[in-house]
Scaffold this active site. Structure first.
Site, PDB file in Angstrom:
ATOM      1  N   GLY A 166      -5.785  -2.932  53.254  1.00 34.96           N
ATOM      2  CA  GLY A 166      -4.586  -3.777  53.327  1.00 34.96           C
ATOM      3  C   GLY A 166      -4.696  -5.032  52.490  1.00 34.96           C
ATOM      4  N   LYS A 186       6.182 -18.304  36.138  1.00 35.23           N
ATOM      5  CA  LYS A 186       5.200 -18.144  35.048  1.00 35.23           C
ATOM      6  C   LYS A 186       5.931 -17.645  33.805  1.00 35.23           C
ATOM      7  CE  LYS A 186       1.312 -15.285  33.571  1.00 35.23           C
ATOM      8  NZ  LYS A 186       0.404 -14.172  33.867  1.00 35.23           N
ATOM      9  N   LEU A 240      -7.746  -1.717  42.951  1.00 33.32           N
ATOM     10  CA  LEU A 240      -9.074  -1.815  42.337  1.00 33.32           C
ATOM     11  C   LEU A 240      -9.872  -0.518  42.467  1.00 33.32           C
ATOM     12  CD1 LEU A 240      -9.917  -5.427  43.552  1.00 33.32           C
ATOM     13  CD2 LEU A 240      -9.262  -4.724  41.235  1.00 33.32           C
TER      14      LEU A 240
HETATM   15  P1  FAD Z   1      -8.846  -5.650  48.013  1.00 34.87           P
HETATM   16  O1  FAD Z   1      -8.110  -6.911  47.933  1.00 34.87           O
HETATM   17  O2  FAD Z   1     -10.337  -5.714  47.909  1.00 34.87           O
HETATM   18  O3  FAD Z   1      -8.451  -4.974  49.393  1.00 34.87           O
HETATM   19  C1  FAD Z   1      -9.226  -3.957  49.950  1.00 34.87           C
HETATM   20  C2  FAD Z   1      -8.757  -3.711  51.376  1.00 34.87           C
HETATM   21  O4  FAD Z   1      -9.489  -2.618  51.901  1.00 34.87           O
HETATM   22  C3  FAD Z   1      -8.966  -4.881  52.338  1.00 34.87           C
HETATM   23  O5  FAD Z   1      -7.862  -4.997  53.191  1.00 34.87           O
HETATM   24  C4  FAD Z   1     -10.168  -4.465  53.162  1.00 34.87           C
HETATM   25  O6  FAD Z   1     -10.154  -5.002  54.474  1.00 34.87           O
HETATM   26  C5  FAD Z   1      -9.965  -2.947  53.181  1.00 34.87           C
HETATM   27  N1  FAD Z   1     -11.213  -2.227  53.423  1.00 34.87           N
HETATM   28  C6  FAD Z   1     -12.273  -2.086  52.606  1.00 34.87           C
HETATM   29  N2  FAD Z   1     -13.228  -1.365  53.205  1.00 34.87           N
HETATM   30  C7  FAD Z   1     -12.752  -1.025  54.430  1.00 34.87           C
HETATM   31  C8  FAD Z   1     -13.253  -0.293  55.526  1.00 34.87           C
HETATM   32  N3  FAD Z   1     -14.492   0.234  55.512  1.00 34.87           N
HETATM   33  N4  FAD Z   1     -12.481  -0.152  56.610  1.00 34.87           N
HETATM   34  C9  FAD Z   1     -11.236  -0.682  56.664  1.00 34.87           C
HETATM   35  N5  FAD Z   1     -10.699  -1.397  55.662  1.00 34.87           N
HETATM   36  C10 FAD Z   1     -11.454  -1.563  54.563  1.00 34.87           C
HETATM   37  N6  FAD Z   1      -4.663  -9.008  39.111  1.00 34.87           N
HETATM   38  C11 FAD Z   1      -3.536  -9.524  38.613  1.00 34.87           C
HETATM   39  O7  FAD Z   1      -2.530  -8.827  38.513  1.00 34.87           O
HETATM   40  N7  FAD Z   1      -3.493 -10.819  38.217  1.00 34.87           N
HETATM   41  C12 FAD Z   1      -4.581 -11.624  38.231  1.00 34.87           C
HETATM   42  O8  FAD Z   1      -4.480 -12.805  37.904  1.00 34.87           O
HETATM   43  C13 FAD Z   1      -5.804 -11.072  38.671  1.00 34.87           C
HETATM   44  N8  FAD Z   1      -6.949 -11.792  38.696  1.00 34.87           N
HETATM   45  C14 FAD Z   1      -8.109 -11.213  39.111  1.00 34.87           C
HETATM   46  C15 FAD Z   1      -9.317 -11.917  39.019  1.00 34.87           C
HETATM   47  C16 FAD Z   1     -10.517 -11.299  39.385  1.00 34.87           C
HETATM   48  C17 FAD Z   1     -11.802 -12.030  39.246  1.00 34.87           C
HETATM   49  C18 FAD Z   1     -10.502  -9.981  39.905  1.00 34.87           C
HETATM   50  C19 FAD Z   1     -11.771  -9.315  40.338  1.00 34.87           C
HETATM   51  C20 FAD Z   1      -9.317  -9.294  40.018  1.00 34.87           C
HETATM   52  C21 FAD Z   1      -8.121  -9.886  39.610  1.00 34.87           C
HETATM   53  N9  FAD Z   1      -6.926  -9.190  39.670  1.00 34.87           N
HETATM   54  C22 FAD Z   1      -5.792  -9.730  39.153  1.00 34.87           C
HETATM   55  C23 FAD Z   1      -6.864  -7.897  40.336  1.00 34.87           C
HETATM   56  C24 FAD Z   1      -6.254  -8.076  41.754  1.00 34.87           C
HETATM   57  O9  FAD Z   1      -7.011  -9.021  42.460  1.00 34.87           O
HETATM   58  C25 FAD Z   1      -6.230  -6.749  42.493  1.00 34.87           C
HETATM   59  O10 FAD Z   1      -5.622  -5.768  41.716  1.00 34.87           O
HETATM   60  C26 FAD Z   1      -5.439  -6.856  43.780  1.00 34.87           C
HETATM   61  O11 FAD Z   1      -5.858  -7.946  44.534  1.00 34.87           O
HETATM   62  C27 FAD Z   1      -5.549  -5.591  44.573  1.00 34.87           C
HETATM   63  O12 FAD Z   1      -6.772  -5.485  45.216  1.00 34.87           O
HETATM   64  P2  FAD Z   1      -6.965  -4.300  46.243  1.00 34.87           P
HETATM   65  O13 FAD Z   1      -5.911  -4.369  47.262  1.00 34.87           O
HETATM   66  O14 FAD Z   1      -7.114  -3.036  45.468  1.00 34.87           O
HETATM   67  O15 FAD Z   1      -8.404  -4.595  46.895  1.00 34.87           O
END
Ligand code: FAD
Length: 502
Positions: A14, A79, A333
């Site tokens: 989430g 932006k 990601l």
């Molecule tokens: P996460 O935010 O890591 O969420 C993962 C989820 O999975 C969490 O809710 C966690 O609780 C859950 N989870 C994991 N393991 C378990 C488990 N075992 N059981 C239950 N739940 C679990 N994108 C942009 O578009 N613009 C930007 O400016 C930008 N800057 C960035 C800068 C950096 C340094 C990085 C690394 C990334 C950046 N990104 C940017 C990318 C952006 O942050 C991600 O694409 C976005 O936040 C989506 O992340 P996510 O939801 O895939 O992962």
């Protein structure tokens, strides 16, 4: 593959990806498809990802999101682009904006006319306006101005608070009937024969069954990687940055309507101005800098007092070519990450969701649709990869090993071809999946200092007096329009987006 009709969709994770997906499917899927999201409060989200690009507005429109409410709740600002400082050379700066440079002309793209002006100025010794002077959004950004009306449309995106955005979308999705289950996923059960995922086991003893699973577990990639073993393609031979430190600071000035990207010895620093704070970080290559060098550089260049302790995030730039495997699709990601430059990751979450909706497996998973999805995903990632590598390759910095290595690296053939075309003839042709338009390529290439040896000769066909009026008229129209625009912060306050007490 699987002929199971998809009646129950399970989203694992989430963060921004999980809740964007949940919000979209809660709005777009018929109520006959049940949707459950599993997340763990004990596992933090990545906590960054606060700069976006303009198509996010289309996504919000699709969902029927009210802009005022969204901006108030996520402390968002507008932006208009990104300012790149020290990228071409130390002390130099240019803006890559979301606007169009110049205007369409009977003969060809505007940059050919600009290159004619540059050549004529060079031979006469006169000075000429910079390329960015011919772009409305870019000039508005430079003067910290913003206006958003039907009469004077601007192309813009948002800076937003990532945690608040996920929370906002959660409220939206839950209102639309999504079920949220709290718990840590400790095992993924698969069908022994097909490998299809059947259920997720949680640390509280629950088993969450489903017909189709979306892996939004971030870099952990619990389903697509740890269970289904879909390979990851590493792009670090071209993208040297593999680490980041992120920290938030208090705001010490009115929020600017653009992101800052400031190059340093072995990486670059971001500054994302929100209403209440600034998101900061430094992206660097661990081959060229150790953690201390990176952290010291970030701390000594912060625009305000830190709110929290800097947090390290390590990543491998690359893609998971089969983001969709069996009955599981990785979004966010878990599906790949190029790097934060140009803020493309949230955009890719959105395009994956929209593409998935187009081929939603109501009647079961069909290999032809899975292949098509994965192909489109790969071309989108390849096109963005090349655009990002270009920023590093085309630089004139000789002051550090990192920047020299970037200049000297062999780039992918697809990019080498593009660079050769531009250098020799100023031509830019877009690839399938290219989300960046010709304007983006030219603003960054010229900004990075790559001036083509030749341009389209059609630009020379415009008679001198017409040419002068063409360029001069454009400059004065833009200057006039920008002078009349309100300051970005005043616009935010006037429209009750930003609290007037801040
Ligand atoms: P996460 O935010 O890591 O969420 C993962 C989820 O999975 C969490 O809710 C966690 O609780 C859950 N989870 C994991 N393991 C378990 C488990 N075992 N059981 C239950 N739940 C679990 N994108 C942009 O578009 N613009 C930007 O400016 C930008 N800057 C960035 C800068 C950096 C340094 C990085 C690394 C990334 C950046 N990104 C940017 C990318 C952006 O942050 C991600 O694409 C976005 O936040 C989506 O992340 P996510 O939801 O895939 O992962």
């Amino acid at each position: 593959m699987s002929n199971t009709h998809v009646k129950h969709l399970v989203i694992a994770g989430g963060g921004t990806a999980g809740w964007m997906t949940a919000a979209a499917v809660s709005k777009l899927l018929p109520s006959s498809v049940k949707v459950t999201l599993v997340e763990s409060d004990d596992i933090a989200t990545v906590g960054v990802g606060e700069a976006t690009i303009p198509p996010i507005r289309t996504f919000h429109k699709l969902l029927g999101i009210d802009e005022l409410e969204f901006m108030q709740q996520t402390q968002a600002t507008f932006k208009l682009g990104i300012e790149f400082s020290n990228w071409k050379a130390k002390g130099d700066a240019y803006i890559h904006s979301f606007g169009v440079t110049g205007k369409e002309c009977w003969a060809g793209e505007f940059h050919h006319f600009y290159l004619r002006a540059l050549k004529e100025a060079e031979s006469s010794g006169a000075t000429t306006a910079s390329f960015g002077d011919y772009c409305y959004e870019l000039q508005a950004a430079k003067h910290a101005k913003f206006l958003h009306t039907k009469q004077a449309p601007m192309n813009f995106a948002y800076h937003l608070d990532a945690t608040a955005y996920a929370k906002y979308l959660r409220g939206f999705a839950e209102k639309n009937g999504i079920e949220r289950i709290e718990g840590k996923i400790i095992a993924v059960e698969q069908d022994a024969e097909t490998g299809n995922i059947q259920s997720l086991s949680l640390n509280n003893g629950q088993h969450v069954k489903g017909d189709f699973f979306i892996d939004c577990t971030g870099f952990r990639a619990l389903l697509i990687d740890q269970a289904l073993r879909s390979p990851y393609e590493d792009w670090s031979q071209w993208l040297f940055c593999d680490s980041a430190y992120a920290v938030q600071t208090h705001s010490h000035q009115a929020p600017l309507p653009y992101t800052k990207s400031i190059a340093h010895g072995a990486g670059w620093q971001w500054q994302i101005p929100l209403q209440h704070r600034v998101g900061n970080g430094l992206v660097f290559s661990s081959h060229f800098w150790d953690d201390k060098q990176a952290l010291d550089t970030l701390i000594s260049n912060l625009p305000g007092d830190p709110i929290n302790e800097p947090r390290k995030i390590a990543f491998t730039p690359g893609v998971r070519p089969e983001a969709w495997r069996n009955n599981c699709l990785a979004i966010g990601l878990s599906s790949g990450f190029i790097e934060p430059l140009e803020s493309t990751s949230i955009h890719l979450i959105m395009t994956s969701i929209v593409r998935f909706m187009r081929v939603f497996p109501f009647d079961g998973v069909m290999p032809s649709l899975v292949n098509e999805f994965n192909q489109k995903w790969q071309s989108e990632m390849l096109a963005i990869r090349d655009f990002i590598i270009m920023h590093y390759k085309v630089n004139q910095r000789n002051d550090s090993e990192f920047w020299r290595a970037c200049q000297q690296m062999a780039v992918p053939d697809s990019l080498a071809h593009k660079l050769q075309l531009f250098e020799e003839s100023a031509r830019v042709f877009l690839d399938d999946g290219d989300i960046f338009r010709v304007d983006s390529w030219t603003q960054v290439l010229i900004g990075q200092g790559l001036i083509p040896r030749a341009y389209h000769r059609i630009a020379d066909e415009m008679p001198d007096s017409e040419f002068e009026n063409f360029l001069g008229g454009m400059l004065s129209t833009i200057n006039h329009a920008v002078t009349k625009l309100p300051i970005h912060e005043a616009f935010l306050k006037h429209n009750k987006i930003m609290n007037t007490d801040i």
